[in-house]
Write a protein that holds these residues in place. Structure first.
Motif, PDB file in Angstrom:
ATOM      1  N   SER A   1      86.494  42.215   1.929  1.00 20.57           N
ATOM      2  CA  SER A   1      87.026  41.539   0.745  1.00 20.57           C
ATOM      3  C   SER A   1      88.224  42.285   0.164  1.00 20.57           C
ATOM      4  O   SER A   1      89.128  41.672  -0.394  1.00 20.57           O
ATOM      5  CB  SER A   1      85.943  41.384  -0.314  1.00 20.57           C
ATOM      6  OG  SER A   1      84.955  40.499   0.143  1.00 20.57           O
TER       7      SER A   1
ATOM      8  N   PHE B   1      84.626  33.971   5.434  1.00 21.32           N
ATOM      9  CA  PHE B   1      84.111  34.562   4.207  1.00 21.32           C
ATOM     10  C   PHE B   1      82.690  34.110   3.883  1.00 21.32           C
ATOM     11  O   PHE B   1      81.988  34.771   3.134  1.00 21.32           O
ATOM     12  CB  PHE B   1      85.092  34.383   3.048  1.00 21.32           C
ATOM     13  CG  PHE B   1      86.127  35.477   3.080  1.00 21.32           C
ATOM     14  CD1 PHE B   1      85.927  36.656   2.391  1.00 21.32           C
ATOM     15  CD2 PHE B   1      87.255  35.360   3.878  1.00 21.32           C
ATOM     16  CE1 PHE B   1      86.853  37.687   2.475  1.00 21.32           C
ATOM     17  CE2 PHE B   1      88.177  36.383   3.958  1.00 21.32           C
ATOM     18  CZ  PHE B   1      87.980  37.558   3.251  1.00 21.32           C
TER      19      PHE B   1
ATOM     20  N   HIS C   1      91.214  40.971   1.526  1.00 17.57           N
ATOM     21  CA  HIS C   1      91.208  39.521   1.414  1.00 17.57           C
ATOM     22  C   HIS C   1      92.604  38.903   1.507  1.00 17.57           C
ATOM     23  O   HIS C   1      92.842  37.994   2.294  1.00 17.57           O
ATOM     24  CB  HIS C   1      90.520  39.119   0.111  1.00 17.57           C
ATOM     25  CG  HIS C   1      90.686  37.699  -0.258  1.00 17.57           C
ATOM     26  ND1 HIS C   1      89.931  36.697   0.306  1.00 17.57           N
ATOM     27  CD2 HIS C   1      91.541  37.096  -1.118  1.00 17.57           C
ATOM     28  CE1 HIS C   1      90.306  35.547  -0.202  1.00 17.57           C
ATOM     29  NE2 HIS C   1      91.275  35.763  -1.071  1.00 17.57           N
TER      30      HIS C   1
END
Length: 157
Positions: free
Chosen positions: A93, A77, A96
């Motif tokens: 994301s 990330f 995620h």
């Protein structure tokens, strides 16, 4: 008083393959622009985390799978965060929770923790050298191996 319930859905083989296809395409692409933008301090923090894990393994001190997964997550990330393509970061994301879940499964399924540590240390070395091509290629191979661990240990028994 309301009760909140959370449900853990099963992970299907298709889920794994689709998420890893997205990661194999987008993370190395994100890495191309992130390599020269990740601050040295951030690299040092991540590297120190992996070195700490490496020292524990060398001393036969048990390492929590969640710690390995957290360090893996932090590296991946960080790449996304410093990529110049905001939309690529947004796509990754948006997955995620699933990616984090797969990273934990991958950490738990590792046949050789030392190999995983080496992969991450090697990635960080490429990042410190600002070697764009090598970093992107090694990142792709790292993601492929992670997928292979999960498929082998959870789906292809």
């Amino acid at each position: 008083m309301s009760l909140q319930r959370s449900f853990v859905s099963e992970i299907s083989l298709d889920d794994v393959k689709e998420i890893y296809d997205i990661r194999k395409l987008l993370e190395p692409f994100a890495a191309l622009s992130a390599v020269n933008r990740v601050p040295d301090e951030e690299i040092a923090i991540i590297e120190n985390g992996w070195i700490e894990i490496q020292k524990m393994v060398e001393k036969n001190i048990p390492v929590e799978w969640t710690k390995i997964s957290e360090m893996d997550h932090r590296l991946h990330f960080t790449i996304i965060r410093f990529s110049t393509n905001r939309r690529v970061g947004d796509i990754l994301s948006s997955y995620h929770a699933q990616i984090e879940r797969f990273q934990l499964l991958s950490a738990q399924s590792l046949a050789d923790v030392k190999n995983s540590i080496k992969q991450h240390v090697d990635l960080l070395e490429c990042l410190k050298e600002r070697n764009v091509k090598k970093f992107s290629e090694q990142l792709y191979e790292h993601i492929v191996k992670s997928e292979e661990y999960i498929l082998r240990d959870y789906f292809l028994k």
